[in-house]
Design an enzyme around this catalytic site. Structure first.
Site, mmCIF file in Angstrom:
data_model
loop_
_atom_site.group_PDB
_atom_site.id
_atom_site.type_symbol
_atom_site.label_atom_id
_atom_site.label_comp_id
_atom_site.label_asym_id
_atom_site.label_seq_id
_atom_site.Cartn_x
_atom_site.Cartn_y
_atom_site.Cartn_z
ATOM 1 N N TYR A 145 -44.707 29.858 17.933
ATOM 2 C CA TYR A 145 -43.979 30.668 19.002
ATOM 3 C C TYR A 145 -43.240 31.571 18.305
ATOM 4 O O TYR A 145 -42.563 32.630 18.939
ATOM 5 C CB TYR A 145 -43.170 29.997 19.948
ATOM 6 C CG TYR A 145 -43.724 29.540 21.125
ATOM 7 C CD1 TYR A 145 -44.809 28.234 21.153
ATOM 8 C CD2 TYR A 145 -43.938 30.082 22.566
ATOM 9 C CE1 TYR A 145 -45.474 27.908 22.274
ATOM 10 C CE2 TYR A 145 -44.610 29.624 23.605
ATOM 11 C CZ TYR A 145 -45.329 28.537 23.343
ATOM 12 O OH TYR A 145 -46.150 28.045 24.391
ATOM 13 N N LYS A 202 -49.313 15.933 15.764
ATOM 14 C CA LYS A 202 -50.810 16.128 15.545
ATOM 15 C C LYS A 202 -50.682 15.897 13.886
ATOM 16 O O LYS A 202 -51.343 16.680 13.302
ATOM 17 C CB LYS A 202 -51.338 17.349 15.814
ATOM 18 C CG LYS A 202 -52.860 17.204 15.893
ATOM 19 C CD LYS A 202 -53.812 16.068 16.463
ATOM 20 C CE LYS A 202 -55.195 16.351 16.021
ATOM 21 N NZ LYS A 202 -55.932 15.018 16.699
ATOM 22 N N ASP A 235 -53.360 14.307 21.338
ATOM 23 C CA ASP A 235 -54.593 14.058 22.164
ATOM 24 C C ASP A 235 -54.524 12.612 22.741
ATOM 25 O O ASP A 235 -54.747 12.600 23.909
ATOM 26 C CB ASP A 235 -55.786 14.078 21.292
ATOM 27 C CG ASP A 235 -55.768 13.519 19.783
ATOM 28 O OD1 ASP A 235 -54.464 12.727 19.347
ATOM 29 O OD2 ASP A 235 -56.763 13.423 19.040
ATOM 30 N N ASP A 259 -45.190 22.824 25.646
ATOM 31 C CA ASP A 259 -45.915 23.536 26.491
ATOM 32 C C ASP A 259 -47.073 23.070 27.295
ATOM 33 O O ASP A 259 -46.962 22.922 28.617
ATOM 34 C CB ASP A 259 -46.024 25.018 25.976
ATOM 35 C CG ASP A 259 -46.692 25.998 26.940
ATOM 36 O OD1 ASP A 259 -45.916 26.138 28.161
ATOM 37 O OD2 ASP A 259 -47.844 26.382 26.837
ATOM 38 N N ASP A 263 -47.387 21.177 31.522
ATOM 39 C CA ASP A 263 -48.385 21.510 32.593
ATOM 40 C C ASP A 263 -49.130 20.108 33.049
ATOM 41 O O ASP A 263 -49.302 20.286 34.344
ATOM 42 C CB ASP A 263 -49.240 22.451 32.246
ATOM 43 C CG ASP A 263 -48.705 24.035 32.417
ATOM 44 O OD1 ASP A 263 -47.345 24.165 32.566
ATOM 45 O OD2 ASP A 263 -49.581 24.911 32.800
HETATM 46 C C1 IPM Z 1 -43.607 28.151 29.796
HETATM 47 C C2 IPM Z 1 -44.794 29.333 29.573
HETATM 48 C C3 IPM Z 1 -44.269 30.142 28.436
HETATM 49 C C4 IPM Z 1 -44.426 29.275 27.079
HETATM 50 C C5 IPM Z 1 -45.155 31.301 28.282
HETATM 51 C C6 IPM Z 1 -45.301 32.200 29.354
HETATM 52 C C7 IPM Z 1 -45.044 31.941 26.949
HETATM 53 O O1 IPM Z 1 -45.817 28.757 29.592
HETATM 54 O O2 IPM Z 1 -42.422 28.332 29.805
HETATM 55 O O3 IPM Z 1 -44.073 27.083 29.760
HETATM 56 O O4 IPM Z 1 -45.458 29.153 26.487
HETATM 57 O O5 IPM Z 1 -43.342 28.731 26.784
HETATM 58 MN MN MN Z 2 -45.960 26.608 30.057
#
Ligand code: IPM
Ligand code: MN
Ligand code: NAD
Length: 366
Positions: A145, A202, A235, A259, A263
């Protein structure tokens, strides 16, 4: 004199919160979170900032001059919605505001709790709320990042794109220490102690960065002999998360893996609309945001689930020392889920505003 003292005490007890709703559904869910904070009666003063795509499109400003300095100096916490707008395809404002805030304010620990409020929300068979109560501690200032790298011979058949992965000893050590300290000082929802830190990397393929994470993890673990340690490649961890997430407790990982797996973990909780997060640096002004983004396909339709933002507000209040108000909010969201007073993504029939209003009313009655 007594009166003046009382005033000083009440002024200093008031927490100053910057509110940046941002784009898309951020502009819908954050007002609901604000309504719930107000219903909880927390001693807070809220100041709204207009940073986001609309502002950028109007005057090309992403972060106004000294913006981060002002946030750090004048506020106890920041409540953020989401950034991302199809009218800004470069996404420059999201990078400068969101990633800028994390990096410039050095909010190195992204704490993303993964909890199941009700069994009906989990797509996995047989998983109960007691089975799913872990936390991902994501490194938040380094990794891929950093936007370091570049493009060479762009537009030719010989084009080369380099995206650097930054892993510093300081950065890796402080996030791993944060994870162990979090494990030592936080309980699960059922009151049982946390006992294990799992480091996810990884290192079988990314040997240089992975080596640093592996060595640092083993060294820091020695300072916490009562905490169990575990390692998984990212993984394999993804597979285990959907096969049987019951054994996870505290997971520490780098920026990008954190990240992605959060999700995935949001999916276990009922979807992105349910996941909360905090971007922290102990002792500094920290930032709180739901895990989801601006969700352009559903933006402006009063469809977005506000509970991720509302639970994020509760997390922020707990961080600010108002645990009673935070608990009231969490209890009201739990009640809403159980009574199906929710948006459609988790099985209800309410709109964003109506779901927020329902929770706010419950909170004000508690
Ligand atoms: C999160 C988002 C951000 C990240 C994006 C918008 C850059 O996906 O906060 O999880 O990858 O950190
Ligand atoms: Mn995210
Ligand atoms: P997203 O999280 O915005 O949404 C993905 C999908 O999940 C949505 O289309 C929607 O179907 C569902 N969803 C998300 N939040 C929901 C909610 N509260 N209620 C109901 N459903 C919900 O991810 P994306 O589509 O990959 O990204 C859209 C934009 O948001 C992009 O510009 C991205 O960069 C940005 N983004 C910003 C942040 C942030 O500011 N913290 C986080 C993630 C993505």
């Amino acid at each position: 004199m007594a009166h003046a003292c009382a005033n000083v005490a009440s002024v200093s007890a008031t927490k100053h919160i910057a509110v940046i709703a941002g784009d898309g559904i951020g502009k819908e869910v954050i007002p609901q979170a604000v309504k719930v904070i107000e219903a909880a009666g927390a001693a807070v003063e809220l100041t709204t900032f207009d940073w986001g795509a609309d502002r950028y499109l109007a005057d090309k400003v992403t972060v106004p001059p000294d913006g981060f300095t002002i946030l750090a100096r004048d506020f106890d916490a920041i409540l953020v919605g989401a950034f991302g707008d199809p009218r800004v395809p470069s996404n420059i404002h999201a990078r400068e505001i969101l990633l800028g805030m994390r990096r410039e304010m050095d909010l190195y620990a992204n704490v993303r709790p993964v909890r199941l409020l009700d069994a009906s929300l989990c797509p996995l068979k047989g998983i109960e709320p007691k089975d799913l109560d872990f936390v991902v501690i994501r490194e938040n200032t380094e990794g891929v990042y950093g936007d370091l790298g570049g493009v060479f011979k762009q537009g030719t058949p010989d084009e080369v794109a380099i995206q650097e992965d930054i892993n510093t000893r300081k950065g890796v050590e402080r996030i791993i220490r944060y994870a162990f300290e979090y494990c030592a000082s936080n309980q699960k929802l059922d009151g049982s102690p946390r006992r294990r830190v799992l480091m996810c990397d990884k290192s079988n393929a990314m040997t240089h960065a992975g080596g640093l994470w592996q060595r640092t993890f083993k060294e820091v673990a020695k300072d916490h002999p009562r905490i169990e340690t575990q390692h998984m490649y990212v993984d394999a961890l993804c597979m285990q998360m959907v096969r049987d997430p019951r054994e996870f407790d505290v997971i520490v990982t780098n920026n990008m893996f954190g990240d992605i797996i959060t999700d995935l973990a949001a999916g276990l909780q009922g979807g992105l609309g349910m996941a909360a997060s905090g971007n922290l640096h102990p002792g500094k002004t920290s930032m709180f945001e739901p895990v989801h983004g601006s969700a352009p396909p559903i933006a402006g339709k009063n469809m977005a689930n506000p509970f991720g933002a509302i639970l994020t507000a509760a997390m922020m209040l707990a961080h600010l020392g108002t645990a009673g108000e935070a608990a009231k909010i969490e209890a009201a969201v739990l009640e809403a889920v159980r009574e199906k007073k929710t948006t459609a993504d988790i099985g209800g029939t309410l709109g964003t505003r109506e779901a927020g209003e329902w929770v706010a009313q419950r909170v004000s009655r508690r």
